[in-house]
Design an enzyme around this catalytic site. Structure first.
Site, PDB file in Angstrom:
ATOM      1  N   CYS A 262       0.855  -1.173   0.000  1.00 62.64           N
ATOM      2  CA  CYS A 262       0.000   0.000   0.000  1.00 62.64           C
ATOM      3  C   CYS A 262       0.897   1.231   0.000  1.00 62.64           C
ATOM      4  O   CYS A 262       2.077   1.142   0.287  1.00 62.64           O
ATOM      5  CB  CYS A 262      -0.866  -0.002   1.244  1.00 62.64           C
ATOM      6  SG  CYS A 262      -1.750  -1.558   1.440  1.00 62.64           S
TER       7      CYS A 262
ATOM      8  N   ARG B 297       1.235   1.602  -5.916  1.00 65.58           N
ATOM      9  CA  ARG B 297       1.381   0.645  -4.819  1.00 65.58           C
ATOM     10  C   ARG B 297       0.083  -0.074  -4.477  1.00 65.58           C
ATOM     11  O   ARG B 297       0.047  -0.893  -3.554  1.00 65.58           O
ATOM     12  CB  ARG B 297       1.890   1.357  -3.567  1.00 65.58           C
ATOM     13  CG  ARG B 297       3.350   1.650  -3.662  1.00 65.58           C
ATOM     14  CD  ARG B 297       3.892   2.083  -2.333  1.00 65.58           C
ATOM     15  NE  ARG B 297       5.328   2.136  -2.412  1.00 65.58           N
ATOM     16  CZ  ARG B 297       6.141   1.271  -1.833  1.00 65.58           C
ATOM     17  NH1 ARG B 297       5.651   0.279  -1.130  1.00 65.58           N
ATOM     18  NH2 ARG B 297       7.432   1.396  -1.959  1.00 65.58           N
TER      19      ARG B 297
ATOM     20  N   TRP C  61      -3.791  -2.012  -1.450  1.00 67.75           N
ATOM     21  CA  TRP C  61      -3.798  -3.273  -2.196  1.00 67.75           C
ATOM     22  C   TRP C  61      -4.181  -4.318  -1.153  1.00 67.75           C
ATOM     23  O   TRP C  61      -3.405  -4.622  -0.242  1.00 67.75           O
ATOM     24  CB  TRP C  61      -2.414  -3.564  -2.779  1.00 67.75           C
ATOM     25  CG  TRP C  61      -2.402  -4.776  -3.636  1.00 67.75           C
ATOM     26  CD1 TRP C  61      -2.705  -4.842  -4.962  1.00 67.75           C
ATOM     27  CD2 TRP C  61      -2.066  -6.115  -3.233  1.00 67.75           C
ATOM     28  NE1 TRP C  61      -2.585  -6.135  -5.411  1.00 67.75           N
ATOM     29  CE2 TRP C  61      -2.194  -6.942  -4.365  1.00 67.75           C
ATOM     30  CE3 TRP C  61      -1.672  -6.705  -2.030  1.00 67.75           C
ATOM     31  CZ2 TRP C  61      -1.945  -8.308  -4.338  1.00 67.75           C
ATOM     32  CZ3 TRP C  61      -1.421  -8.061  -1.993  1.00 67.75           C
ATOM     33  CH2 TRP C  61      -1.560  -8.847  -3.147  1.00 67.75           C
TER      34      TRP C  61
ATOM     35  N   ASN D   1       1.086   0.313   5.979  1.00 70.17           N
ATOM     36  CA  ASN D   1       1.582  -0.483   4.853  1.00 70.17           C
ATOM     37  C   ASN D   1       2.378  -1.642   5.439  1.00 70.17           C
ATOM     38  O   ASN D   1       3.274  -1.420   6.258  1.00 70.17           O
ATOM     39  CB  ASN D   1       2.491   0.373   3.950  1.00 70.17           C
ATOM     40  CG  ASN D   1       3.132  -0.465   2.866  1.00 70.17           C
ATOM     41  OD1 ASN D   1       2.556  -1.460   2.414  1.00 70.17           O
ATOM     42  ND2 ASN D   1       4.318  -0.076   2.436  1.00 70.17           N
ATOM     43  N   GLY D   2       2.024  -2.860   5.020  1.00 66.64           N
ATOM     44  CA  GLY D   2       2.726  -4.034   5.537  1.00 66.64           C
ATOM     45  C   GLY D   2       1.723  -5.100   5.929  1.00 66.64           C
ATOM     46  O   GLY D   2       0.547  -5.027   5.549  1.00 66.64           O
TER      47      GLY D   2
ATOM     48  N   GLU E  54       8.931 -13.956 -20.592  1.00 66.85           N
ATOM     49  CA  GLU E  54       8.583 -12.565 -20.298  1.00 66.85           C
ATOM     50  C   GLU E  54       7.404 -12.114 -21.166  1.00 66.85           C
ATOM     51  O   GLU E  54       6.503 -11.411 -20.694  1.00 66.85           O
ATOM     52  CB  GLU E  54       9.821 -11.674 -20.494  1.00 66.85           C
ATOM     53  CG  GLU E  54       9.594 -10.183 -20.333  1.00 66.85           C
ATOM     54  CD  GLU E  54       9.029  -9.770 -18.976  1.00 66.85           C
ATOM     55  OE1 GLU E  54       8.989 -10.578 -18.037  1.00 66.85           O
ATOM     56  OE2 GLU E  54       8.569  -8.611 -18.880  1.00 66.85           O
TER      57      GLU E  54
ATOM     58  N   LYS F 194       3.726 -10.766 -19.862  1.00 60.81           N
ATOM     59  CA  LYS F 194       3.172  -9.452 -20.257  1.00 60.81           C
ATOM     60  C   LYS F 194       1.720  -9.573 -20.710  1.00 60.81           C
ATOM     61  O   LYS F 194       0.890  -8.746 -20.364  1.00 60.81           O
ATOM     62  CB  LYS F 194       4.026  -8.902 -21.380  1.00 60.81           C
ATOM     63  CG  LYS F 194       4.770  -7.643 -21.328  1.00 60.81           C
ATOM     64  CD  LYS F 194       5.215  -6.902 -20.124  1.00 60.81           C
ATOM     65  CE  LYS F 194       5.459  -7.567 -18.832  1.00 60.81           C
ATOM     66  NZ  LYS F 194       6.401  -7.094 -17.915  1.00 60.81           N
TER      67      LYS F 194
ATOM     68  N   GLU G  32      -0.687 -10.398 -17.666  1.00 60.19           N
ATOM     69  CA  GLU G  32      -1.007  -9.326 -16.720  1.00 60.19           C
ATOM     70  C   GLU G  32      -1.718  -8.149 -17.371  1.00 60.19           C
ATOM     71  O   GLU G  32      -2.569  -7.542 -16.745  1.00 60.19           O
ATOM     72  CB  GLU G  32       0.226  -8.871 -15.937  1.00 60.19           C
ATOM     73  CG  GLU G  32       1.333  -8.309 -16.778  1.00 60.19           C
ATOM     74  CD  GLU G  32       2.567  -7.938 -15.995  1.00 60.19           C
ATOM     75  OE1 GLU G  32       2.485  -7.725 -14.789  1.00 60.19           O
ATOM     76  OE2 GLU G  32       3.639  -7.848 -16.623  1.00 60.19           O
TER      77      GLU G  32
ATOM     78  N   HIS H 106       6.685 -33.724 -25.386  1.00 59.31           N
ATOM     79  CA  HIS H 106       6.703 -34.445 -24.111  1.00 59.31           C
ATOM     80  C   HIS H 106       5.425 -34.169 -23.315  1.00 59.31           C
ATOM     81  O   HIS H 106       5.415 -34.334 -22.099  1.00 59.31           O
ATOM     82  CB  HIS H 106       7.948 -34.069 -23.314  1.00 59.31           C
ATOM     83  CG  HIS H 106       9.209 -34.451 -24.027  1.00 59.31           C
ATOM     84  ND1 HIS H 106       9.614 -35.755 -24.155  1.00 59.31           N
ATOM     85  CD2 HIS H 106      10.112 -33.703 -24.704  1.00 59.31           C
ATOM     86  CE1 HIS H 106      10.735 -35.792 -24.861  1.00 59.31           C
ATOM     87  NE2 HIS H 106      11.054 -34.563 -25.210  1.00 59.31           N
TER      88      HIS H 106
ATOM     89  N   LYS I 151       2.408  -2.478  -8.247  1.00 54.93           N
ATOM     90  CA  LYS I 151       3.756  -2.408  -8.817  1.00 54.93           C
ATOM     91  C   LYS I 151       4.811  -3.013  -7.894  1.00 54.93           C
ATOM     92  O   LYS I 151       5.701  -3.711  -8.343  1.00 54.93           O
ATOM     93  CB  LYS I 151       4.097  -0.949  -9.111  1.00 54.93           C
ATOM     94  CG  LYS I 151       5.471  -0.742  -9.708  1.00 54.93           C
ATOM     95  CD  LYS I 151       5.380  -0.505 -11.186  1.00 54.93           C
ATOM     96  CE  LYS I 151       6.726  -0.516 -11.859  1.00 54.93           C
ATOM     97  NZ  LYS I 151       6.760  -1.468 -12.969  1.00 54.93           N
TER      98      LYS I 151
END
Ligand code: F6R
Length: 592
Positions: free
Chosen positions: A2, A26, A72, A98-99, A463, A467, A470, A486, A587
């Site tokens: 957050c 955040r 968040w 935050n935490g 990667e 992308k 998300e 396989h 982020k």
């Protein structure tokens, strides 16, 4: 994950909201502010982005102190009740956090047993209830007792009714404070201080205290702590955005960012790194999360090519539990854009505990990881705001390439030669936008997109797949091209798109025959290649061929990813998604 802010001064509501907007990366599922008022605290909360909060906040001339939060969600769904600030039942304390408070259930049970009622599902509410519980009048004593009861991570900004101050406390979540002519600003990221102050104070783990417009008091378990200000000399670069989204701005920023990186290392800013002798290490371990982990995959290849040393890659969230065998002969390279990712910090802590030598590859140069590692290699990408990492990924890859070149040259007592890098950067372009838009039109509603490649192409595929997951909410998986038969060939049908990265000369024929195997089972092919002499009959089977330059070095990984970042962007926008703020993400992942 957050963002928290506190402010003392004038136009408090406006300033707090303005700073929260800077911290929105955040978390953006809900937000809230609390300011002092003649009748107690005025608290406003809204679900969703900060613009929703802005609509309901009543601005006053009377508020002189305020705190704000952008959330968040970890404990409890994103709604107004769980949004911060939380207020104590006696209305004397309010806070933003935050935490994660790991022992919140225990504390809650105890306080409920004492007759307290909880209204939210958050861990943070237990902190404000503890403040009320321990409050016997002395503010610092109350805060000290409260934080002693907490296990976990926290950066707290706290208001106490009647006090024109912000109280604070910190453990394992970033917290910074700046003071200027009767005003004070407290924030979880120094980006908030841009345009406010030229220097700031760093609050360390275990510290707590208070700030008003003129003075900062910091304490820890041993008493008062003297603090020297730190100069705000971080180059935030151009954070204004003339594009529709930060993601596209940041993709287009890539070339400049890479050039900054090239200039920084060409100017010899690598003394501490060059002092390391790779031959003194038994192993090199690359650690990161998400995109940073994908950069690690590429980086490990650079090191394997240049040095006769075992190289390993490890996802940071697994590292601690994988019983890594580390000692003073281990070199651990940790890659993190933010330098605040909880898992990566924990991996670093473990590496240091085992006496390994650590190198941090970071974008945020004032971050916890940057300060904690033995050697810090800035990636020089400039501020990255969009949640999906683009320019930072390319700069991480370049930094790892530079690092391998520097270490190789220093092992021969030579200066590294970066001419090849410069030539690569001079020719870097952003390709055929119209083609990328056509690809995005084709894939935007597909539900089975596989990405394949061999060698470094596999890393790019990983990667690329991340992308579109998300930013486009598309179901995509990555496989080594040789793994097709396989197992995963069973998934291929006419509704499957296979994106083939085919830029590794040595294994080109093999990769193409893997693509053929998929094609003959109905798959539709999108092929990335740097070669002009690909068999015509294969070309005819491809729905799209995206030609990139043949770089002839590890920098090919950067050349290859940029077109796909653009495709992901156009796909996201065409689906009506905000690529800067994909659902459920934030982020900087500062919780484990
Ligand atoms: C994806 C993305 C994330 C981050 C990951 C690590 O686009 O940005 O996967 O790469 O959360 O973050 P940092 O690099 O800050 O440690």
């Amino acid at each position: 994950m957050c963002g928290i802010v506190g402010y003392i001064g004038k136009n408090v509501e406006s300033v707090v909201i303005d700073k929260l907007k800077k911290l929105e990366y955040r978390g953006y599922d809900s937000a809230g502010i609390a300011v002092n008022s003649p009748t107690g605290f005025a608290v406003f909360k809204a679900k969703g982005e900060i613009k929703n909060l802005e609509k309901i906040v009543k601005k006053t001339d009377t508020a002189s102190v305020g705190i704000g939060h952008t959330r968040w969600a970890t404990h409890g769904k994103p709604d107004e009740i769980n949004a911060h600030p939380h207020v104590s039942a006696d209305n004397r304390w309010t806070l933003v956090h935050n935490g994660i408070i790991e022992n919140y259930s225990e504390i809650k049970e105890k306080l409920v047993g004492q007759g307290m009622t909880f209204y939210s599902q958050t861990d943070s509410e237990t902190v404000v209830k503890l403040l009320q519980y321990y409050d016997k009048g002395d503010r610092f004593d109350t805060i000290s007792k409260t934080i002693s009861a907490l296990k976990g991570s926290f950066a707290l900004a706290i208001l106490r009714a009647e006090d024109n101050k912000i109280y604070f406390a910190k453990n394992k979540s970033p917290l910074y404070i700046a003071i200027k002519d009767g005003e004070a600003l407290l924030a979880s990221d120094v980006i908030c201080f841009k345009g406010f102050a030229e220097e700031y104070y760093v609050i360390e783990d275990g510290e707590y205290g208070s700030v008003d417009g003129n003075a900062l008091i910091v304490k820890n378990e041993f008493g008062l702590v003297g603090k020297a200000p730190v100069e705000l000399d971080y180059d935030f670069g151009d954070v204004e955005n003339v594009y529709d989204h930060y993601m596209i701005k940041e993709i287009y920023d890539t070339k400049n960012a890479l050039l900054n990186n090239y200039e920084y290392y060409s100017n010899g800013n690598y003394k501490k790194l060059a002092d390391l002798d790779v031959s003194c290490f038994d192993k090199v371990v690359f650690v990161g999360c998400g995109t940073a982990f994908n950069a690690c995959l590429v980086g490990a290849k650079f090191f394997k090519e240049k040095f006769d040393v075992d190289c390993f890659t490890e996802v940071a969230s697994e590292f601690r539990y994988s019983r890594p065998k580390l000692n003073e002969r281990s070199l651990v390279i940790l890659v993190s854009q933010s330098g605040e990712t909880a898992d990566t910090l924990a991996a670093h802590e473990l590496a240091k505990l085992n006496k390994a030598v650590t190198v941090a590859v970071v974008n945020v140069e004032y971050s916890t990881l940057a300060k904690a590692a033995d050697v810090c290699l800035p990636i020089k990408a400039g501020v990255e705001i969009a949640v999906a990492s683009t320019k930072a990924y390319s700069c991480q890859v370049l930094t790892l390439y530079m690092a391998a070149s520097i270490l190789e040259a220093s092992s021969r007592r030579e200066k590294p030669n970066f001419d090849q890098v410069k030539a690569f950067l001079d020719g870097l372009s952003f390709g055929d936008t119209e083609l990328f838009k056509r690809v995005s039109e084709t894939i935007r509603y597909q539900q089975k997109i596989f990405m394949i490649g061999r060698g470094a192409d596999y890393c790019t595929a990983n990667e690329a797949s991340l992308k579109i997951k998300e930013t486009c909410y598309l179901n995509s998986d990555t496989y080594f091209a040789g793994e097709l038969k396989h197992g995963f060939l069973a998934l291929i049908d006419e509704m499957t798109y296979v994106v083939v990265f085919a830029t590794e000369k040595e294994v080109l024929a093999k990769t193409i025959s893997n693509a053929e195997e998929a094609y003959s089972r109905g798959a539709r092919l999108i092929v990335f290649t740097c070669f002009d002499d690909i068999d015509k009959s294969f070309e005819n089977k491809c729905e799209f061929i995206i030609k990139v330059r043949d770089i002839g070095s590890g920098l090919q990984a950067i050349e290859n990813i940029i077109p796909w970042q653009l495709i992901a962007y156009y796909t996201s926008v065409s689906k009506g998604i905000n690529p800067d703020k994909p659902r459920n993400l934030a982020k900087s992942v500062t919780v484990e």
